[in-house]
Write an enzyme that holds these catalytic residues in place. Structure first.
Site, short mmCIF file in Angstrom:
data_model
loop_
_atom_site.label_atom_id
_atom_site.label_comp_id
_atom_site.label_asym_id
_atom_site.label_seq_id
_atom_site.Cartn_x
_atom_site.Cartn_y
_atom_site.Cartn_z
CD GLU A 120 -3.01 -1.05 2.26
OE1 GLU A 120 -4.19 -1.36 1.98
OE2 GLU A 120 -2.66 -0.73 3.41
CB CYS A 140 6.78 -5.45 9.03
SG CYS A 140 8.05 -4.55 9.94
CB CYS A 144 5.56 -2.54 16.17
SG CYS A 144 7.31 -2.25 15.81
CD GLU A 199 13.40 -0.50 10.18
OE1 GLU A 199 14.13 0.31 9.58
OE2 GLU A 199 12.70 -0.19 11.17
CB SER A 252 9.18 3.98 15.32
OG SER A 252 8.74 4.34 14.04
CG LEU A 253 11.46 6.85 21.78
CD1 LEU A 253 12.69 5.97 21.79
CD2 LEU A 253 11.77 8.26 22.30
CB CYS A 372 0.36 6.79 11.49
SG CYS A 372 1.87 6.20 12.27
#
Length: 399
Positions: A120, A140, A144, A199, A252-253, A372
């Site tokens: 996408e 991925c 996460c 990533e 990306s914390l 997001c």
């Protein structure tokens, strides 16, 4: 109506997915000249012909060699037999009520008659700018827990051509080529963010080559200051990214302590926060003019306390940074809730008072699952939906 679904099938030369012809999109200038040399062009023509093809691909948006009339008719025919310059296949296109557009794209499979994997791409229009969110992988590996893409196993890396191809296709759709009737100075795609599926630093070489093509001043010509690469924290690759890619960096914390980040971003178990921030301090070119963006998704009761905000400020001390607060965008089956808006504002106030710019990202494209953390290949969603229906039916008592 939440969104306009303009699903359609558009068969292109890329649809076959099994073309033996190498694709020229995404080749850096040296690689393009190598391909043309192997094709048989004499050395004294390589630079000129490569320049003409480059102009056709990236200034004019051509998908057919016949339109490259600066080349002889004979050469155009030979190039068409040897190389591919077609677009990726659009499976569906959706448009949100806020103007956000999402394309589901099918990639080549390399096997005749077998459909390829899907990815996408999202375009987000804003006042005075337009951002294209580009994917680097199908699926991925990072899992996460707040991210929809993380629930899809990695299928494969995208090639440099498939990464660049997302940008070319978006320019087609937006009519941004010179023949599209738009002033060439009035760009709709002003920024690129490598924040789509995957990533980027786990597909380093292809991302590097694609962004070299995108930032070339004689082609798509997007400044590296308008290109942002987001990573979940692949620490060994961060310095190399600064040296070889040199674009803006986003991290990306999402948490201020290792225990919480281990749950949200399992990669943290391998590269904990202290190592990640040290890599950020040493990122080549980082300065107050080239700040690192730290992305922080706001999860109710998980990472959104005022103590978390104060700890975030302490963590980022001495790093030229801005903090992007992201309201969590829900997806089916997600285990989290978005923080209350009042809490987000209080959190932002703590960060602002410490001297950090901390814009709260306005959710865009939620109604078409384009915001997001919401991206996931449509076929994977469909399979999950069918599996859920099957499990539900199996659980029903038999009359």
């Amino acid at each position: 109506m939440a969104s306009i679904d303009i699903a359609h099938e558009r068969k292109t030369a890329a649809t076959a997915g099994a073309s033996a012809r190498p694709h020229l999109a995404g080749l850096t200038r040296p690689l393009l000249m190598d391909a043309l040399k192997a094709f048989g062009l004499p050395d004294n023509q390589l630079r000129m012909r490569a320049g003409q093809i480059w102009n056709g691909l990236y200034n004019r948006g051509f998908t057919d060699f016949e339109r490259m009339t600066t080349l002889s008719k004979e050469l155009r025919g030979k190039l068409a037999d040897a190389f591919d310059i077609s677009r990726l296949e659009i499976v569906t296109e959706q448009k949100s009520v806020d103007g956000t557009r999402k394309w589901l794209l099918r990639l080549p499979s390399g096997i005749p008659g077998v459909p390829g994997p899907e990815v996408e791409t999202v375009y987000i229009p804003e006042e005075g700018r337009g951002t294209l969110c580009v994917s680097s992988q199908v699926g991925c590996t990072l899992t996460c827990t707040f991210c929809h893409t993380g629930t899809q196993k990695l299928v494969r890396n995208l090639t440099a051509g498939e990464i660049v191809g997302q940008i070319l296709l978006a320019r087609d759709a937006l009519g941004e080529w010179p023949d599209g009737g738009r002033n060439s100075e009035d760009r709709l795609i002003t920024n690129i963010v490598m924040m789509g599926m995957g990533e980027p630093l786990y597909n380093f070489e292809n991302v590097r080559d694609a962004l070299e093509v995108v930032s070339d001043g004689e082609g798509l010509s997007l400044s590296k200051r308008r290109i942002t690469l987001s990573t979940s924290g692949v620490v060994p690759m961060i310095e190399r990214a600064g040296e070889e890619i040199g674009c803006m960096l986003a991290i990306s914390l999402h948490a201020v302590d290792d225990e919480t980040r281990n749950r949200l971003v399992p990669l943290n178990k391998k590269y904990p926060i202290a190592e990640l921030l040290e890599a950020c301090r040493n990122y080549p070119g980082v300065s107050n003019a080239r700040r690192i963006t730290f992305e922080y998704v706001m999860l109710k009761g998980v990472n959104d306390s005022l103590e978390d905000a104060k700890a975030l400020v302490r963590l980022l001390k001495h790093i030229p940074a801005k903090i992007n607060l992201i309201p969590f965008n829900p997806w089916p089956g997600s285990p989290y809730e978005c923080s209350d808006w009042e809490q987000i504002e209080k959190f932002a106030d703590v960060v602002n008072r410490a001297g950090y710019a901390s814009p709260v990202r306005t959710p865009r494209g939620r109604d078409i699952m384009a915001a997001c953390g919401q991206l996931k290949s449509e076929t994977v969603k469909a399979r999950a939906s069918e599996r859920f229906k099957g499990e539900k039916a199996a659980a029903q008592p038999i009359a």
